[in-house]
Design a protein around this motif. Structure first.
Motif, short mmCIF file in Angstrom:
data_model
loop_
_atom_site.label_atom_id
_atom_site.label_comp_id
_atom_site.label_asym_id
_atom_site.label_seq_id
_atom_site.Cartn_x
_atom_site.Cartn_y
_atom_site.Cartn_z
N ARG A 47 0.59 -0.97 0.22
CA ARG A 47 -0.21 0.30 0.36
C ARG A 47 1.07 1.15 0.13
NH1 ARG A 47 -3.85 -1.06 5.13
NH2 ARG A 47 -4.60 0.64 5.07
N PHE A 48 2.28 0.95 -0.06
CA PHE A 48 2.60 2.25 -0.51
C PHE A 48 3.20 3.06 -2.01
CE2 PHE A 48 6.19 -0.01 3.61
CZ PHE A 48 4.60 0.14 4.63
N TYR A 49 3.68 4.16 -1.93
CA TYR A 49 4.21 4.83 -2.78
C TYR A 49 3.58 3.50 -4.09
CZ TYR A 49 8.54 3.82 -0.17
OH TYR A 49 9.33 4.15 1.06
N ARG A 50 1.55 4.14 -3.76
CA ARG A 50 0.68 4.52 -5.02
C ARG A 50 -0.31 5.41 -5.27
NH1 ARG A 50 2.21 -0.06 -5.84
NH2 ARG A 50 -0.31 -0.67 -7.22
N THR A 51 0.69 6.52 -5.06
CA THR A 51 0.32 7.74 -5.72
C THR A 51 1.11 8.47 -6.38
OG1 THR A 51 1.12 9.22 -3.76
CG2 THR A 51 -1.51 8.41 -3.32
N GLN A 52 0.85 9.37 -7.08
CA GLN A 52 1.98 9.90 -8.21
C GLN A 52 2.89 10.98 -7.72
OE1 GLN A 52 2.89 9.68 -11.07
NE2 GLN A 52 4.58 10.90 -10.96
N VAL A 53 2.26 11.56 -6.35
CA VAL A 53 3.26 12.78 -5.45
C VAL A 53 3.56 12.14 -3.73
CG1 VAL A 53 3.91 14.15 -3.95
CG2 VAL A 53 2.60 14.54 -5.90
N THR A 54 4.45 11.31 -4.77
CA THR A 54 5.33 9.37 -3.51
C THR A 54 7.05 10.06 -3.45
OG1 THR A 54 5.39 8.05 -2.80
CG2 THR A 54 5.11 7.80 -4.78
N ASN A 55 7.58 9.68 -2.72
CA ASN A 55 9.52 9.55 -2.77
C ASN A 55 9.56 8.38 -3.50
OD1 ASN A 55 12.06 8.88 -2.05
ND2 ASN A 55 11.58 9.83 -0.31
N HIS A 56 10.26 8.47 -5.14
CA HIS A 56 9.99 7.56 -5.65
C HIS A 56 11.21 7.44 -5.38
CE1 HIS A 56 6.22 8.00 -8.36
NE2 HIS A 56 6.19 9.02 -8.01
N TYR A 57 12.04 7.88 -5.47
CA TYR A 57 13.04 7.25 -4.99
C TYR A 57 13.48 6.41 -4.05
CZ TYR A 57 18.24 7.92 -2.56
OH TYR A 57 19.38 7.68 -1.91
N ALA A 58 12.52 6.43 -2.49
CA ALA A 58 12.50 5.23 -1.73
C ALA A 58 12.21 4.37 -2.37
CB ALA A 58 11.37 5.69 -1.06
N ARG A 59 11.21 4.39 -3.03
CA ARG A 59 10.17 3.36 -3.62
C ARG A 59 11.42 2.39 -4.18
NH1 ARG A 59 8.37 2.45 -8.63
NH2 ARG A 59 8.90 5.14 -9.09
N ALA A 60 12.30 3.35 -5.96
CA ALA A 60 12.48 2.81 -6.16
C ALA A 60 14.06 2.13 -5.95
CB ALA A 60 13.44 3.60 -7.29
N MET A 61 14.56 1.90 -4.33
CA MET A 61 15.41 1.17 -3.91
C MET A 61 14.72 0.11 -2.78
SD MET A 61 18.10 3.42 -4.05
CE MET A 61 18.84 5.19 -4.10
N HIS A 62 13.28 0.07 -1.87
CA HIS A 62 12.19 -1.24 -2.14
C HIS A 62 11.96 -1.83 -2.89
CE1 HIS A 62 11.69 -0.01 1.95
NE2 HIS A 62 11.45 1.36 2.27
N GLU A 63 11.84 -1.41 -4.06
CA GLU A 63 11.64 -2.26 -5.80
C GLU A 63 12.89 -3.78 -5.70
OE1 GLU A 63 9.58 0.23 -8.26
OE2 GLU A 63 7.78 -0.10 -6.98
N ALA A 64 14.05 -2.58 -5.66
CA ALA A 64 15.06 -3.26 -6.11
C ALA A 64 15.50 -4.43 -5.23
CB ALA A 64 16.07 -2.27 -6.55
N SER A 65 15.12 -4.03 -4.04
CA SER A 65 15.59 -5.25 -3.16
C SER A 65 15.32 -6.78 -3.02
CB SER A 65 15.25 -4.60 -1.35
OG SER A 65 15.86 -5.49 -0.32
#
Length: 396
Positions: free
Chosen positions: A343-361
């Protein structure tokens, strides 16, 4: 992060204005040293080079931090000794040489003494560290600031892990709170074996591509994929919009003027409502301080209006709100913290930097912002009976 560590939250902003970071008080191995915990009274550290790009001899390690017994800042030598830093360590060029080159082949080992600090790795060149004088007139280490173009280490490929090793155990994490450059993984053995920080195959390229894909974030990619700079530092460098979160913050403030916001902490459950520019809470045996409307910078640094004092009440509430802003869950859920990462990072305005780190882990854990430990999503592990720790520079 565990309160026994210097922790992400203490590292964030102390050096930004100086263009380098000096550790606050309170906060390898030798390529040839092969001592044991029993003989050295420390924790065996092994460093493994699996970059696939850099030979061991061209990778340099720096174990630096604070001796908790004295509050003295210093570094660990190749034979596992903690040595206080001194102005005389600066050579003719005004910089120290604390580097420990990795073994040309095989693993590199060292024994960590009890301390809090960082293990830096630079690839292809040595870091330019400098001993300066802190506000109390004591020697202090000035650390690299890879997000500042004028920093002497800006053009050097480098990254680090953070740790505290003390009588209570080993507490450590990989971090992307300031920047991401080199994929690092930690394996901690003791009461059990734990790992964190390992990226999926091609994870480094995936991170760079994901950040570059977002228009507001694209300028955070520095050089020819040298590093990605965290958006808070991007504001300071003029690379990221200082009003990025403003509209979202205003929507949150409007919503909770009429809707109660529930925040659950170990200290109790609190209900907040916005009056004017402040979010005021009630409930529990102690009442958290009201929180002012944060700025975009406050959200990204988890600082300012969202700073978390170590008081057991306001601190946990501020941390949960900081995480909710970065994960953009405050408009979708009036009950915080939201614990489900889906349920995190589901909106356009979000911390896409942090999202990228989590998705690559591989394990979904990352330290993409300072309060990423809320609900246990940070790349942080600990053991109260540690026997060894391994840091691997994983494939690019």
């Amino acid at each position: 992060m565990n309160s026994r560590m210097i922790g992400r939250r203490s590292f964030l902003t102390s050096g930004a204005a100086l263009g380098a970071l000096a550790l606050a008080t309170g906060c390898a191995p030798s390529t040839r040293a092969r001592r044991t915990s029993a003989t050295a009274g420390g924790l065996p550290l092994t460093v493994v080079n699996r970059t696939g790009r850099y030979a061991g001899g061209s990778i340099f390690m720096y174990v630096v931090g604070v001796d908790p017994a004295t509050g003295t800042q210093g570094r660990v030598t190749a034979d596992g000794r903690f040595v206080p830093c001194a102005a005389s360590d600066n050579g003719s060029g005004g910089q120290t040489d604390y580097a420990i080159p990795l073994q040309g082949s095989g693993d590199t080992t060292l024994v960590l003494p009890k301390m809090s600090g960082r293990v830096y790795f630079s690839l292809g060149d040595r870091l330019r560290l400098r001993v300066v004088t802190d506000g109390n007139g004591k020697p202090a280490l000035q650390y690299p600031a890879g997000w500042v173009k004028t920093d002497p280490n800006y053009g050097i490929l480098h990254d680090w892990i953070e740790f505290t090793y003390n009588d209570a155990g080993m507490f450590c994490n990989t971090t992307m709170v300031d920047m991401f450059s080199v994929p690092l993984a930690i394996r901690l053995t003791g009461a059990r074996t734990q790992t964190t920080g390992t990226l999926v195959a091609g994870g480094r390229d995936q991170i760079f591509a994901a950040v570059a894909k977002q228009p507001e974030f694209a300028r955070l990619v520095a050089g020819d994929r040298l590093r990605v700079i965290a958006p808070g530092h991007g504001i300071e460098a003029g690379l990221f919009p200082a009003d990025y979160y403003d509209a979202y913050i205003n929507e949150v403030w409007t919503r909770y003027q009429g809707t109660p916001l529930t925040v659950r902490t170990d200290a109790g459950t609190f209900t907040g409502k916005v009056t004017g520019d402040r979010l005021t809470f009630t409930g529990g045996s102690r009442t958290p301080a009201s929180i002012a409307r944060p700025s975009t910078r406050d959200v990204l640094f988890c600082d300012g209006a969202l700073a978390a004092p170590n008081d057991g009440v306001t601190g946990p509430v501020a941390a949960i709100l900081g995480a909710a802003f970065n994960r953009s869950t405050l408009l979708s859920d009036a009950n915080q913290p939201v614990t489900d990462a889906a349920r995190f990072y589901r909106t356009q305005v979000t911390n896409h930097y942090a999202r990228a780190m989590h998705e690559a882990s591989q394990d979904g854990a990352a330290y993409g912002f300072a309060f990423d430990d809320v609900a246990g999503h940070a790349s942080y592990i600990q053991d109260n009976a540690p026997t060894s720790v391994t840091v691997t520079l994983t494939p690019f």
